[in-house]
Design a protein around this motif. Structure first.
Motif, PDB file in Angstrom:
ATOM      1  N   GLY A 194       7.409  69.103  49.780  1.00 21.29           N
ATOM      2  CA  GLY A 194       6.938  69.958  48.817  1.00 21.29           C
ATOM      3  C   GLY A 194       7.584  69.547  47.459  1.00 21.29           C
ATOM      4  N   THR A 195       7.952  68.592  47.284  1.00 23.42           N
ATOM      5  CA  THR A 195       8.562  67.913  46.320  1.00 23.42           C
ATOM      6  C   THR A 195       7.863  68.128  45.063  1.00 23.42           C
ATOM      7  OG1 THR A 195      10.033  66.150  47.243  1.00 23.42           O
ATOM      8  CG2 THR A 195       9.563  65.794  44.990  1.00 23.42           C
ATOM      9  N   LYS A 196       8.507  68.648  43.980  1.00 23.60           N
ATOM     10  CA  LYS A 196       7.546  69.125  42.535  1.00 23.60           C
ATOM     11  C   LYS A 196       8.095  67.839  41.404  1.00 23.60           C
ATOM     12  CE  LYS A 196       7.170  73.203  41.348  1.00 23.60           C
ATOM     13  NZ  LYS A 196       7.592  74.702  41.211  1.00 23.60           N
ATOM     14  N   ILE A 197       7.146  67.254  41.116  1.00 19.06           N
ATOM     15  CA  ILE A 197       7.344  66.357  40.182  1.00 19.06           C
ATOM     16  C   ILE A 197       6.681  66.772  38.743  1.00 19.06           C
ATOM     17  CG2 ILE A 197       6.608  63.937  39.350  1.00 19.06           C
ATOM     18  CD1 ILE A 197       6.325  63.288  42.114  1.00 19.06           C
TER      19      ILE A 197
ATOM     20  N   ARG B  91      -3.270  67.784  44.471  1.00 15.94           N
ATOM     21  CA  ARG B  91      -2.027  67.534  44.276  1.00 15.94           C
ATOM     22  C   ARG B  91      -1.483  67.574  42.839  1.00 15.94           C
ATOM     23  NH1 ARG B  91      -1.516  62.470  48.342  1.00 15.94           N
ATOM     24  NH2 ARG B  91      -2.470  63.434  50.309  1.00 15.94           N
ATOM     25  N   ILE B  92      -2.309  67.767  41.937  1.00 18.03           N
ATOM     26  CA  ILE B  92      -2.044  67.609  40.491  1.00 18.03           C
ATOM     27  C   ILE B  92      -2.414  68.986  39.700  1.00 18.03           C
ATOM     28  CG2 ILE B  92      -2.497  66.317  38.334  1.00 18.03           C
ATOM     29  CD1 ILE B  92      -2.900  63.877  40.241  1.00 18.03           C
ATOM     30  N   THR B  93      -1.684  69.255  38.878  1.00 21.49           N
ATOM     31  CA  THR B  93      -1.718  70.409  37.924  1.00 21.49           C
ATOM     32  C   THR B  93      -1.665  69.743  36.305  1.00 21.49           C
ATOM     33  OG1 THR B  93      -1.319  72.176  39.392  1.00 21.49           O
ATOM     34  CG2 THR B  93      -1.325  72.687  37.150  1.00 21.49           C
ATOM     35  N   THR B  94      -2.561  70.129  35.369  1.00 21.38           N
ATOM     36  CA  THR B  94      -2.264  69.758  34.050  1.00 21.38           C
ATOM     37  C   THR B  94      -1.742  70.868  33.244  1.00 21.38           C
ATOM     38  OG1 THR B  94      -4.285  69.848  33.381  1.00 21.38           O
ATOM     39  CG2 THR B  94      -3.743  67.917  34.207  1.00 21.38           C
TER      40      THR B  94
ATOM     41  N   HIS C   3      -1.206  57.496  40.759  1.00 19.30           N
ATOM     42  CA  HIS C   3      -0.670  56.717  41.778  1.00 19.30           C
ATOM     43  C   HIS C   3       0.755  57.376  42.375  1.00 19.30           C
ATOM     44  CE1 HIS C   3      -0.010  52.828  43.891  1.00 19.30           C
ATOM     45  NE2 HIS C   3       1.284  52.956  43.591  1.00 19.30           N
ATOM     46  N   LEU C   4       1.220  58.144  41.746  1.00 14.49           N
ATOM     47  CA  LEU C   4       2.382  58.842  42.469  1.00 14.49           C
ATOM     48  C   LEU C   4       1.654  59.886  43.577  1.00 14.49           C
ATOM     49  CD1 LEU C   4       4.782  59.727  39.395  1.00 14.49           C
ATOM     50  CD2 LEU C   4       5.301  58.639  41.104  1.00 14.49           C
TER      51      LEU C   4
ATOM     52  N   ASP D   9       3.475  64.352  50.124  1.00  5.88           N
ATOM     53  CA  ASP D   9       3.945  66.061  50.177  1.00  5.88           C
ATOM     54  C   ASP D   9       4.691  66.333  49.020  1.00  5.88           C
ATOM     55  OD1 ASP D   9       4.308  68.407  51.009  1.00  5.88           O
ATOM     56  OD2 ASP D   9       5.973  68.031  52.307  1.00  5.88           O
ATOM     57  N   CYS D  10       4.111  65.961  47.846  1.00  7.49           N
ATOM     58  CA  CYS D  10       4.433  66.102  46.346  1.00  7.49           C
ATOM     59  C   CYS D  10       3.253  67.002  45.634  1.00  7.49           C
ATOM     60  CB  CYS D  10       4.606  65.130  45.845  1.00  7.49           C
ATOM     61  SG  CYS D  10       6.181  64.096  46.320  1.00  7.49           S
ATOM     62  N   HIS D  11       3.748  67.873  44.433  1.00 10.72           N
ATOM     63  CA  HIS D  11       2.863  68.285  43.685  1.00 10.72           C
ATOM     64  C   HIS D  11       3.420  67.829  42.337  1.00 10.72           C
ATOM     65  CE1 HIS D  11      -0.406  70.705  42.559  1.00 10.72           C
ATOM     66  NE2 HIS D  11       0.400  71.058  41.311  1.00 10.72           N
ATOM     67  N   ILE D  12       2.250  67.464  41.418  1.00 15.64           N
ATOM     68  CA  ILE D  12       2.820  66.959  40.239  1.00 15.64           C
ATOM     69  C   ILE D  12       2.271  67.605  39.145  1.00 15.64           C
ATOM     70  CG2 ILE D  12       2.540  64.740  38.646  1.00 15.64           C
ATOM     71  CD1 ILE D  12       1.957  63.025  41.140  1.00 15.64           C
ATOM     72  N   THR D  13       3.074  67.964  38.246  1.00 11.83           N
ATOM     73  CA  THR D  13       2.512  68.741  36.820  1.00 11.83           C
ATOM     74  C   THR D  13       2.599  67.847  35.927  1.00 11.83           C
ATOM     75  OG1 THR D  13       3.563  71.121  37.720  1.00 11.83           O
ATOM     76  CG2 THR D  13       3.059  70.656  35.319  1.00 11.83           C
TER      77      THR D  13
END
Length: 250
Positions: free
Chosen positions: A37-40, A88-91, A53-54, A60-64
């Protein structure tokens, strides 16, 4: 026509600065094993080639992903949907010097080719609050690759980004800001050639739209000068990818 020629130029590019997926992945692989659940937080993401690409390589990551220009974020999510990665991505449309996040919210901050906007030292200091203890920052920053840059190159950088430093001096800023340096590597010149090839074509394509617009013509002329100087002096400067870890003792 969009609000600024800067946005129109870069809106038409696959990336908004030098870099590639290989370099993004190399930097990511230099991080220690990450928790589930790593948050980037990807700051100044542009259209998000590195964001996509990330999301691919970190299952198992979510990217903001943040940027100040909403059309970049719209394009990012359009591409994320195509890749099946939109879950997996929020802007978030926000300025990198006024971020709407909680203290200690993220495991990793990512920033390719954007920290210069806020300033390297200021960015490291301000962004630090959003990292968890022992969280990471992975970013690219312009650095000198020579102790004796050509006069033309030196003048160019004094005009556009006088904070550029040697790699050792950049590392001193990193440590003074309360980070440990995990690793670093230079981006290959090929990433700049690829970026400038796309940029040059884009500048040529839109130049006629701005004839008689003094401000726009100045920006376009600067882009051409930037491309010319790098092609003549590719060994004197470039991006270095730095991987840092928040030092909780500072």
């Amino acid at each position: 026509m969009v609000e600024s020629p800067i946005f129109e130029i870069f809106d038409g590019l696959p990336r908004q600065g030098p870099g590639n997926n290989k370099c993004t992945e190399k930097a990511f692989n230099l991080l220690s094993p990450l928790p589930a659940g790593t948050k980037i937080l990807d700051i100044g993401c542009g259209v998000g080639m590195q964001t996509i690409h990330l999301a691919k390589i970190c299952n198992d990551c979510h990217i903001t992903a943040t940027d100040i220009y909403q059309p970049f974020l719209d394009k990012l999510m359009e591409n994320a949907v195509k890749e099946g990665l939109d879950d997996r991505i929020t802007t978030v449309c926000a300025s990198m010097d006024d971020l709407p996040f909680e203290a200690g919210e993220f495991d990793i901050i990512w920033s390719e080719g954007s920290i210069f906007v806020i300033g390297f030292e200021k960015g490291l200091s301000y962004w630090k609050q959003f990292l968890k203890d022992e969280g990471y920052i992975a970013l690219t920053e312009s650095t000198w690759f020579t102790d004796e840059p050509s006069s033309e190159v030196l003048q160019f950088w004094q005009d556009c980004y006088p904070d550029i430093k040697s790699i050792p001096d950049t590392e001193k800023v990193i440590m003074a800001a309360g980070y440990d340096l995990i690793d670093r590597f230079k981006l290959p010149a090929s990433t700049w050639y690829d970026f400038y090839s796309n940029l040059e074509k884009r500048v040529d394509d839109i130049s006629d739209n701005y004839k008689g617009n003094t401000d726009a013509e100045t920006i376009l002329s600067f882009n051409r000068k930037e491309i010319k100087i790098f092609r003549e002096h590719p060994d004197e400067y470039g991006y270095t990818f730095f991987i840092l870890q928040k030092n909780t003792n500072k």
